[in-house]
Design a protein around this motif. Structure first.
Motif, mmCIF file in Angstrom:
data_model
loop_
_atom_site.group_PDB
_atom_site.id
_atom_site.type_symbol
_atom_site.label_atom_id
_atom_site.label_comp_id
_atom_site.label_asym_id
_atom_site.label_seq_id
_atom_site.Cartn_x
_atom_site.Cartn_y
_atom_site.Cartn_z
ATOM 1 N N LEU A 116 1.099 -1.224 0.728
ATOM 2 C CA LEU A 116 -0.084 -0.049 0.329
ATOM 3 C C LEU A 116 0.960 1.552 0.020
ATOM 4 N N ASP A 117 0.728 2.353 -0.634
ATOM 5 C CA ASP A 117 1.573 3.405 -0.948
ATOM 6 C C ASP A 117 0.671 4.371 -1.201
ATOM 7 N N VAL A 118 0.460 5.885 -0.912
ATOM 8 C CA VAL A 118 0.070 6.854 -1.718
ATOM 9 C C VAL A 118 0.998 7.396 -2.143
ATOM 10 N N ASP A 119 1.151 7.352 -4.170
ATOM 11 C CA ASP A 119 1.986 7.805 -4.913
ATOM 12 C C ASP A 119 2.207 8.941 -5.304
ATOM 13 N N ARG A 120 0.840 9.646 -4.764
ATOM 14 C CA ARG A 120 0.474 11.327 -5.368
ATOM 15 C C ARG A 120 -0.274 11.207 -4.126
ATOM 16 N N LEU A 121 0.057 12.467 -4.099
ATOM 17 C CA LEU A 121 -0.489 13.471 -2.870
ATOM 18 C C LEU A 121 -0.568 14.915 -3.176
ATOM 19 N N PHE A 122 -0.724 15.692 -3.673
ATOM 20 C CA PHE A 122 -0.746 17.337 -3.586
ATOM 21 C C PHE A 122 -1.725 17.883 -3.762
ATOM 22 N N VAL A 123 -1.739 19.442 -3.926
ATOM 23 C CA VAL A 123 -2.514 20.048 -3.402
ATOM 24 C C VAL A 123 -1.829 21.565 -4.384
ATOM 25 N N ALA A 138 4.578 13.515 -9.591
ATOM 26 C CA ALA A 138 5.484 13.217 -10.852
ATOM 27 C C ALA A 138 5.638 14.406 -11.266
ATOM 28 N N VAL A 139 7.103 14.555 -11.331
ATOM 29 C CA VAL A 139 8.049 15.417 -12.066
ATOM 30 C C VAL A 139 8.636 14.276 -13.411
ATOM 31 N N ASN A 140 8.910 15.003 -14.698
ATOM 32 C CA ASN A 140 9.617 14.397 -16.312
ATOM 33 C C ASN A 140 9.902 15.020 -16.886
ATOM 34 N N TRP A 141 11.221 16.071 -16.829
ATOM 35 C CA TRP A 141 11.151 16.921 -17.941
ATOM 36 C C TRP A 141 12.315 16.036 -19.120
ATOM 37 N N GLY A 142 12.158 16.750 -20.386
ATOM 38 C CA GLY A 142 13.192 16.410 -21.203
ATOM 39 C C GLY A 142 11.972 15.948 -22.646
ATOM 40 N N SER A 143 13.087 15.862 -24.113
ATOM 41 C CA SER A 143 11.617 16.219 -24.907
ATOM 42 C C SER A 143 12.459 14.460 -25.671
ATOM 43 N N ALA A 144 13.833 14.034 -25.164
ATOM 44 C CA ALA A 144 13.751 12.214 -25.838
ATOM 45 C C ALA A 144 13.434 11.305 -25.233
ATOM 46 N N ARG A 145 13.087 10.369 -26.201
ATOM 47 C CA ARG A 145 12.592 9.793 -26.151
ATOM 48 C C ARG A 145 13.267 8.453 -24.645
ATOM 49 N N PHE A 146 12.570 8.244 -23.774
ATOM 50 C CA PHE A 146 13.188 7.250 -22.498
ATOM 51 C C PHE A 146 14.636 7.670 -21.823
ATOM 52 N N LEU A 147 15.225 8.326 -22.528
ATOM 53 C CA LEU A 147 16.127 8.243 -22.170
ATOM 54 C C LEU A 147 16.923 10.140 -22.181
ATOM 55 N N ASN A 148 16.810 10.399 -20.827
ATOM 56 C CA ASN A 148 16.858 11.846 -21.149
ATOM 57 C C ASN A 148 17.564 12.283 -19.982
ATOM 58 N N PRO A 149 18.552 13.191 -20.806
ATOM 59 C CA PRO A 149 20.189 13.623 -19.644
ATOM 60 C C PRO A 149 19.439 14.899 -19.072
ATOM 61 N N THR A 150 18.172 15.387 -19.048
ATOM 62 C CA THR A 150 18.131 16.760 -18.169
ATOM 63 C C THR A 150 16.397 16.995 -17.338
ATOM 64 N N ASP A 151 16.956 15.405 -16.607
ATOM 65 C CA ASP A 151 15.840 15.022 -16.135
ATOM 66 C C ASP A 151 16.294 14.883 -15.284
ATOM 67 N N PRO A 152 15.659 16.151 -14.120
ATOM 68 C CA PRO A 152 16.317 16.156 -12.859
ATOM 69 C C PRO A 152 15.626 14.911 -11.874
ATOM 70 N N GLN A 155 13.801 8.237 -15.195
ATOM 71 C CA GLN A 155 13.371 7.270 -14.498
ATOM 72 C C GLN A 155 13.075 6.132 -16.155
ATOM 73 N N VAL A 156 13.348 5.177 -15.871
ATOM 74 C CA VAL A 156 13.142 4.550 -16.662
ATOM 75 C C VAL A 156 11.947 3.771 -17.251
ATOM 76 N N ARG A 165 5.260 7.023 -13.324
ATOM 77 C CA ARG A 165 6.093 6.833 -13.004
ATOM 78 C C ARG A 165 6.384 7.244 -11.011
ATOM 79 N N ARG A 166 7.550 7.194 -10.969
ATOM 80 C CA ARG A 166 7.103 7.339 -9.266
ATOM 81 C C ARG A 166 6.573 8.316 -8.878
ATOM 82 N N GLY A 167 6.000 8.765 -7.265
ATOM 83 C CA GLY A 167 6.406 10.252 -7.254
ATOM 84 C C GLY A 167 7.017 11.248 -6.659
ATOM 85 N N VAL A 168 7.757 12.011 -6.852
ATOM 86 C CA VAL A 168 8.434 12.880 -5.904
ATOM 87 C C VAL A 168 7.962 14.200 -4.415
#
Length: 428
Positions: A116-123, A138-152, A155-156, A165-168
């Motif tokens: 059991l997990d609360v994967d998203r909980l935001f205002v 969820a936070v996901n940056w970058g235009s490339a497919r799957f492998l994103n050098p600029t994603d802080p 997650q592939v 995607r995992r929650g942050v």
């Protein structure tokens, strides 16, 4: 999950029982591992409901809860049997090693925190001048497919198309300047609230192309990066992500690619991408142990003394790259056969050692609320003697010196000939 956490979760769900909107899905997934040692079948039951409610004007609360159980194949059990049956068996037993015990061995769980997990909980606070999101998201940056050098928060999900995607834990602020420009800042922390992560992204659209300057800091790995992300269309779609990583071993990371749509059947889209990780390795002889990479974080506990007790304390790097090599090619093709039926094929190729993963998939929208999909992940050696995705036989054998000669264990049973997955998802 502690009793207090469970009580808070119940209170959360109760508070959302009057939510204005609720949606989600339930999923049943079966995975088959032909050619692997031990159990070759794993079943997963997964439910992921989401709720949202308006707290005030321009303020919304969103929560997503995950619950999942798994039965069948268990890496810890497979490893345990391999080691006991190997030449290292006496050393392994002398260190009093065994799989980490579970209260429920059939479901591989100890308590609610395992299923059991609360994967998203935001205002969400949305305003004409800014958008602010606070909480697990969820936070996901970058235009490339799957492998994103600029994603802080990389997650592939290449081989796991069903996985969200995992929650942050983060605070994210987006400020639009014009219809063609904006800036985003994120401050985040790990789940233990001990490591700080931060990133910023400024974007502008010029002549139909998005240009973004990106930078970030990852506290757990003591690394930072600065880069550029651009995407546009000029006959074909194109993208370029490039970042310089400031770390103990400074290096570049790049992903550049193109895609094109064809008027075939419902639609056909093809893409090709080159990716480079400047810190990657170019020879299988340099790679870390294939057995260690395949087993992941140690599921074995040792209570005695000796070799295994000392080696069982390693901790996984939260920002370890998905790949170990330097140069990769990624190609893919998706085809809409019918309105409700689509197929795709993707291949990730290590350009240094010649090994690859081929991922064909088929998806059928059986009903408005029901999807049935099947995929495979097939390792292969296109040229060469093997490497990252198709390890050589010697890479799967771990040896240690002993008075009478070397002692070793063969971990080839961790490598299936393919991974075949069938899943059905009912949305509600």
């Amino acid at each position: 999950m502690s009793a207090r956490t469970a009580a808070l979760l119940v209170a959360l769900l109760a508070s959302l029982s009057s939510a204005e909107e609720g949606q989600g899905y339930a999923e049943l997934r079966a995975a088959l591992f032909p050619g692997a040692a031990g159990d070759k079948l794993q079943l997963v039951e997964h439910v992921r409901p989401s709720f949202q409610t308006q707290l005030a004007e321009r303020v919304k609360l969103v929560a997503t809860v995950e619950a999942g159980l798994a039965e069948g194949r268990d890496t810890a059990t497979v490893l345990d049997r391999m080691l006991r049956a190997s030449e290292l068996g006496p050393l392994y037993e002398a260190a009093e090693c065994a799989p980490v015990p579970r209260a429920n061995s059939f479901l591989h769980i100890d308590g609610a925190e395992d299923y059991l997990d609360v994967d998203r909980l935001f205002v969400d606070v949305y305003n004409p001048s800014f958008d602010l999101r606070i909480g697990r998201q969820a936070v996901n940056w970058g235009s490339a497919r799957f492998l994103n050098p600029t994603d802080p928060f990389p997650q592939v999900l290449l081989t796991e198309p069903w996985r969200p995607r995992r929650g942050v834990n983060a605070l994210r602020l987006t400020v639009p300047f014009t219809q063609a420009s904006d800036a985003t800042a994120v401050v985040a922390t790990d789940d233990a609230f001990t490591g700080v992560r931060a990133a910023g992204r400024a974007r502008v659209n010029w002549m139909g192309t998005d240009f973004a300057a990106v930078g970030g800091y990852r506290g757990e790995g003591s690394t930072a990066f600065a880069g550029l992300d651009l995407r546009g269309t000029a006959v074909v779609g194109f993208w370029l992500e490039a970042a310089w990583v400031f770390s103990k071993s400074p290096h570049e990371e790049v992903a550049v690619g193109i895609d094109y749509s064809f008027p075939v059947l419902e639609q056909m889209v093809a893409f090709a991408q080159y990716s480079r990780n400047g810190s990657g390795l170019t020879s299988p002889d340099q790679y870390p142990s294939a057995a260690t990479r395949l087993a992941g974080p140690s599921p074995i506990a040792c209570s005695g003394n000796g070799l295994f007790a000392a080696s069982a304390t390693s901790k996984a790097d939260p920002f370890a790259p998905f790949t170990v090599g330097r140069d990769y090619g990624l190609v893919g093709l998706s085809l809409g056969l019918l309105t409700e039926l689509s197929a795709s094929a993707t291949a990730l190729l290590n350009l240094d050692d010649g090994t690859a993963i081929f991922i064909p998939a088929l998806s059928w929208a059986a009903r408005d609320w029901l999807d049935v999909s099947a995929s495979a992940s097939v390792p292969a050696s296109v040229w060469g003697q093997g490497g990252e995705f198709k390890p050589r036989a010697k890479d799967l054998r771990v040896t240690f010196p002993a008075p009478g000669g070397e002692l070793g264990a063969d971990f080839s049973g961790l490598v299936p000939a393919a991974t075949l997955t069938l899943w059905t998802r009912a949305s509600f």
